[in-house]
Design a protein around this motif. Sequence first.
Motif, PDB file in Angstrom:
ATOM      1  N   TYR A  29       2.038   7.944  19.901  1.00 53.45           N
ATOM      2  CA  TYR A  29       2.933   7.053  20.646  1.00 53.45           C
ATOM      3  C   TYR A  29       4.372   7.546  20.558  1.00 53.45           C
ATOM      4  O   TYR A  29       5.095   7.568  21.568  1.00 53.45           O
ATOM      5  CB  TYR A  29       2.826   5.637  20.104  1.00 53.45           C
ATOM      6  CG  TYR A  29       3.801   4.680  20.758  1.00 53.45           C
ATOM      7  CD1 TYR A  29       3.624   4.280  22.087  1.00 53.45           C
ATOM      8  CD2 TYR A  29       4.892   4.181  20.061  1.00 53.45           C
ATOM      9  CE1 TYR A  29       4.518   3.406  22.690  1.00 53.45           C
ATOM     10  CE2 TYR A  29       5.782   3.306  20.657  1.00 53.45           C
ATOM     11  CZ  TYR A  29       5.595   2.931  21.978  1.00 53.45           C
ATOM     12  OH  TYR A  29       6.488   2.063  22.568  1.00 53.45           O
ATOM     13  N   HIS A  30       4.791   7.944  19.375  1.00 55.86           N
ATOM     14  CA  HIS A  30       6.164   8.425  19.223  1.00 55.86           C
ATOM     15  C   HIS A  30       6.370   9.756  19.952  1.00 55.86           C
ATOM     16  O   HIS A  30       7.467  10.062  20.412  1.00 55.86           O
ATOM     17  CB  HIS A  30       6.522   8.557  17.748  1.00 55.86           C
ATOM     18  CG  HIS A  30       6.692   7.233  17.060  1.00 55.86           C
ATOM     19  ND1 HIS A  30       7.571   6.279  17.490  1.00 55.86           N
ATOM     20  CD2 HIS A  30       6.065   6.696  15.982  1.00 55.86           C
ATOM     21  CE1 HIS A  30       7.510   5.206  16.711  1.00 55.86           C
ATOM     22  NE2 HIS A  30       6.599   5.439  15.786  1.00 55.86           N
ATOM     23  N   ALA A  31       5.293  10.534  20.063  1.00 58.25           N
ATOM     24  CA  ALA A  31       5.389  11.771  20.838  1.00 58.25           C
ATOM     25  C   ALA A  31       5.563  11.463  22.321  1.00 58.25           C
ATOM     26  O   ALA A  31       6.253  12.171  23.051  1.00 58.25           O
ATOM     27  CB  ALA A  31       4.144  12.630  20.630  1.00 58.25           C
ATOM     28  N   ALA A  32       4.939  10.356  22.767  1.00 59.38           N
ATOM     29  CA  ALA A  32       4.991   9.986  24.183  1.00 59.38           C
ATOM     30  C   ALA A  32       6.245   9.200  24.525  1.00 59.38           C
ATOM     31  O   ALA A  32       6.724   9.252  25.656  1.00 59.38           O
ATOM     32  CB  ALA A  32       3.769   9.152  24.546  1.00 59.38           C
ATOM     33  N   MET A  33       6.754   8.452  23.544  1.00 57.43           N
ATOM     34  CA  MET A  33       7.877   7.564  23.807  1.00 57.43           C
ATOM     35  C   MET A  33       9.034   7.854  22.849  1.00 57.43           C
ATOM     36  O   MET A  33       9.340   7.059  21.955  1.00 57.43           O
ATOM     37  CB  MET A  33       7.437   6.090  23.647  1.00 57.43           C
ATOM     38  CG  MET A  33       6.316   5.683  24.576  1.00 57.43           C
ATOM     39  SD  MET A  33       6.893   5.605  26.267  1.00 57.43           S
ATOM     40  CE  MET A  33       5.346   5.308  27.127  1.00 57.43           C
ATOM     41  N   PRO A  34       9.677   9.022  22.960  1.00 56.09           N
ATOM     42  CA  PRO A  34      10.795   9.333  22.062  1.00 56.09           C
ATOM     43  C   PRO A  34      11.950   8.356  22.260  1.00 56.09           C
ATOM     44  O   PRO A  34      12.203   7.907  23.378  1.00 56.09           O
ATOM     45  CB  PRO A  34      11.189  10.754  22.481  1.00 56.09           C
ATOM     46  CG  PRO A  34      10.730  10.873  23.892  1.00 56.09           C
ATOM     47  CD  PRO A  34       9.473  10.057  23.985  1.00 56.09           C
ATOM     48  N   GLU A 103       0.686   2.052  24.069  1.00 57.25           N
ATOM     49  CA  GLU A 103      -0.110   2.340  22.876  1.00 57.25           C
ATOM     50  C   GLU A 103      -1.598   2.118  23.142  1.00 57.25           C
ATOM     51  O   GLU A 103      -2.442   2.903  22.695  1.00 57.25           O
ATOM     52  CB  GLU A 103       0.353   1.472  21.711  1.00 57.25           C
ATOM     53  CG  GLU A 103       1.615   1.943  21.030  1.00 57.25           C
ATOM     54  CD  GLU A 103       1.995   1.060  19.872  1.00 57.25           C
ATOM     55  OE1 GLU A 103       1.812   1.476  18.711  1.00 57.25           O
ATOM     56  OE2 GLU A 103       2.472  -0.060  20.117  1.00 57.25           O
ATOM     57  N   LYS A 104      -1.908   1.039  23.853  1.00 58.59           N
ATOM     58  CA  LYS A 104      -3.307   0.761  24.167  1.00 58.59           C
ATOM     59  C   LYS A 104      -3.889   1.865  25.050  1.00 58.59           C
ATOM     60  O   LYS A 104      -5.053   2.262  24.875  1.00 58.59           O
ATOM     61  CB  LYS A 104      -3.419  -0.601  24.848  1.00 58.59           C
ATOM     62  CG  LYS A 104      -3.068  -1.774  23.932  1.00 58.59           C
ATOM     63  CD  LYS A 104      -3.061  -3.088  24.696  1.00 58.59           C
ATOM     64  CE  LYS A 104      -2.649  -4.239  23.776  1.00 58.59           C
ATOM     65  NZ  LYS A 104      -2.546  -5.528  24.508  1.00 58.59           N
ATOM     66  N   GLU A 105      -3.069   2.362  25.976  1.00 59.77           N
ATOM     67  CA  GLU A 105      -3.529   3.456  26.835  1.00 59.77           C
ATOM     68  C   GLU A 105      -3.788   4.711  26.003  1.00 59.77           C
ATOM     69  O   GLU A 105      -4.805   5.393  26.178  1.00 59.77           O
ATOM     70  CB  GLU A 105      -2.479   3.747  27.898  1.00 59.77           C
ATOM     71  CG  GLU A 105      -2.845   4.906  28.826  1.00 59.77           C
ATOM     72  CD  GLU A 105      -1.740   5.244  29.815  1.00 59.77           C
ATOM     73  OE1 GLU A 105      -1.804   6.339  30.406  1.00 59.77           O
ATOM     74  OE2 GLU A 105      -0.811   4.427  29.979  1.00 59.77           O
TER      75      GLU A 105
END
Length: 306
Positions: A29-34, A103-105
């Motif tokens: 998630y953190h990689a996707a949403m910096p 996150e669910k995705e």
Amino acid sequence: MQLDLSFNVNPEKKNVIFIDANNMLKRCYHAAMPKDGNGEIIQSRMSSPYSFMLNTAYAIRREDYFFKNHFGFAVMDSPTSKNSRLEIYPEYKATRESRTDEEKEIQNEMFKVFEILGYPVIEIDNIEADDVIGALGIRSAALGHNVIVVTSDKDYFQMLEYSPYINIYRQQSKDVVNQNNFNLKFDFDVKYFVDYLSLIGDNVDNINGIEGLKDKRATLLINEFGGINEIIANVNEDTKVKGVPDKVMASLKNAIENKHLELNKKLIQFQYDAKFDIPDNKKRMKPIDYNALYDYCKKHNLNEFY
């Protein structure tokens, strides 16, 4: 000092691998949403989690170093679980936000990756994934197996005291921690790691440590007295420890009187005696589905994997 990055394994024994799927989800998630310094999302990078998943899970299956003779599991918190720790501390993990749609995705995609790579996903109702990995890991070590836990969560260091062949592996950074190199990172015996966390607390799980008591001071107390039980037995109103200010010692004494330390240890220590059954269809890995892997990588433009 740089950690020794070698695994401690018996080449004649099987390797049991546990992927901390909760930890992987958070990192994906953190990689996707910096986020910037104010906590605002800079830009969505939804291709990043797919690459991270495969760089972690696929790399484990194709490692030549020791993973040839192994079986493994991905372990995740069950969405229907009631957390038993909330019964003794209602504020446990209270600061964690509910999972976002993103996150669910990512979780759905992560489960697809596990299926393609043949990893069974274990979710046990009413038992935290940490406890499942802890219980299964200790039982596997007792049977003589090598154990590898894939996670960046330091809480798992508490497992190391139970066997020299338990390894905590952060695949992305190639960090490996076991009994052989634990003291390159911490200046106390590995058996006191739960006591160390009980003293300093765990902000991620909303477990408050002793006010003013950080890493170095906690280490001084452990080296002076031992674990939480010894600290409780030996610290009184007149006790002084070199390097620990009187104000901090007063906070420690107050925590002892209020049974704060005992509560912290109950919250932080894995429930190794947890009782649960694993469905038969979750007890064995499956071969990698290379056709599905190729299609998945092509769909998400992960050219490095095909």
